[in-house]
Design a protein around this motif. Structure first.
Motif, mmCIF file in Angstrom:
data_model
loop_
_atom_site.group_PDB
_atom_site.id
_atom_site.type_symbol
_atom_site.label_atom_id
_atom_site.label_comp_id
_atom_site.label_asym_id
_atom_site.label_seq_id
_atom_site.Cartn_x
_atom_site.Cartn_y
_atom_site.Cartn_z
ATOM 1 N N MET A 1 0.838 -1.174 0.000
ATOM 2 C CA MET A 1 0.000 0.000 0.000
ATOM 3 C C MET A 1 0.889 1.245 0.000
ATOM 4 O O MET A 1 1.880 1.309 0.705
ATOM 5 N N GLU A 2 0.509 2.211 -0.789
ATOM 6 C CA GLU A 2 1.302 3.439 -0.914
ATOM 7 C C GLU A 2 1.043 4.399 0.239
ATOM 8 O O GLU A 2 0.002 4.348 0.894
ATOM 9 N N VAL A 5 4.475 10.820 0.348
ATOM 10 C CA VAL A 5 5.859 11.157 0.711
ATOM 11 C C VAL A 5 6.201 12.613 0.427
ATOM 12 O O VAL A 5 7.229 13.105 0.850
ATOM 13 N N GLY A 6 5.351 13.303 -0.306
ATOM 14 C CA GLY A 6 5.598 14.700 -0.637
ATOM 15 C C GLY A 6 4.356 15.313 -1.240
ATOM 16 O O GLY A 6 3.338 14.635 -1.419
ATOM 17 N N LEU A 7 4.434 16.581 -1.551
ATOM 18 C CA LEU A 7 3.287 17.264 -2.130
ATOM 19 C C LEU A 7 3.738 18.404 -3.020
ATOM 20 O O LEU A 7 4.910 18.762 -3.042
ATOM 21 N N HIS A 8 2.800 18.922 -3.760
ATOM 22 C CA HIS A 8 3.022 20.098 -4.602
ATOM 23 C C HIS A 8 2.060 21.175 -4.128
ATOM 24 O O HIS A 8 0.880 20.904 -3.928
ATOM 25 N N SER A 17 -1.402 18.729 -5.394
ATOM 26 C CA SER A 17 -1.204 17.313 -5.707
ATOM 27 C C SER A 17 -0.253 16.691 -4.695
ATOM 28 O O SER A 17 0.436 17.385 -3.950
ATOM 29 N N PHE A 18 -0.243 15.359 -4.695
ATOM 30 C CA PHE A 18 0.572 14.594 -3.763
ATOM 31 C C PHE A 18 1.500 13.664 -4.518
ATOM 32 O O PHE A 18 1.169 13.193 -5.611
ATOM 33 N N VAL A 19 2.643 13.376 -3.933
ATOM 34 C CA VAL A 19 3.599 12.400 -4.460
ATOM 35 C C VAL A 19 3.501 11.176 -3.552
ATOM 36 O O VAL A 19 3.577 11.301 -2.330
ATOM 37 N N GLY A 23 5.815 6.664 -6.462
ATOM 38 C CA GLY A 23 6.289 7.595 -7.474
ATOM 39 C C GLY A 23 5.182 8.274 -8.270
ATOM 40 O O GLY A 23 5.451 9.042 -9.184
ATOM 41 N N ARG A 24 3.943 8.005 -7.917
ATOM 42 C CA ARG A 24 2.835 8.646 -8.636
ATOM 43 C C ARG A 24 2.624 10.064 -8.133
ATOM 44 O O ARG A 24 2.850 10.366 -6.968
ATOM 45 N N ILE A 25 2.196 10.930 -9.019
ATOM 46 C CA ILE A 25 1.761 12.276 -8.666
ATOM 47 C C ILE A 25 0.267 12.299 -8.922
ATOM 48 O O ILE A 25 -0.177 12.109 -10.051
#
Length: 70
Positions: A1-2, A5-8, A17-19, A23-25
């Motif tokens: 499950m993902e 880990v980061g965001l925009h 958006s989220f990372v 590795g998906r955005i």
């Protein structure tokens, strides 16, 4: 499950958006749907005082600890 880990953020500081750990955005709306369906762990979809669905981290009060990735 993902996990997230980061965001925009946009130039107003709003999350757009989220990372994910995979590795998906993904957009805020897609992250909301995936959190509600249990696809992403570590975040939850909750209702704000106006009844609008928002994302929040499960262990923290804000997303400020997440890096702003590009």
């Amino acid at each position: 499950m993902e996990t997230v880990v980061g965001l925009h953020r946009n130039h107003f500081g709003e999350i757009i958006s989220f990372v994910t750990s995979g590795g998906r955005i993904i957009s805020y709306q897609k992250a909301l749907l995936e959190a509600a369906n249990g696809v992403i762990k570590g975040v939850q979809a909750t209702e704000d005082h106006d009844g609008k669905l928002i994302l929040s981290p499960e262990l923290e009060h804000t997303f400020d600890q997440y890096p702003n990735l590009f």
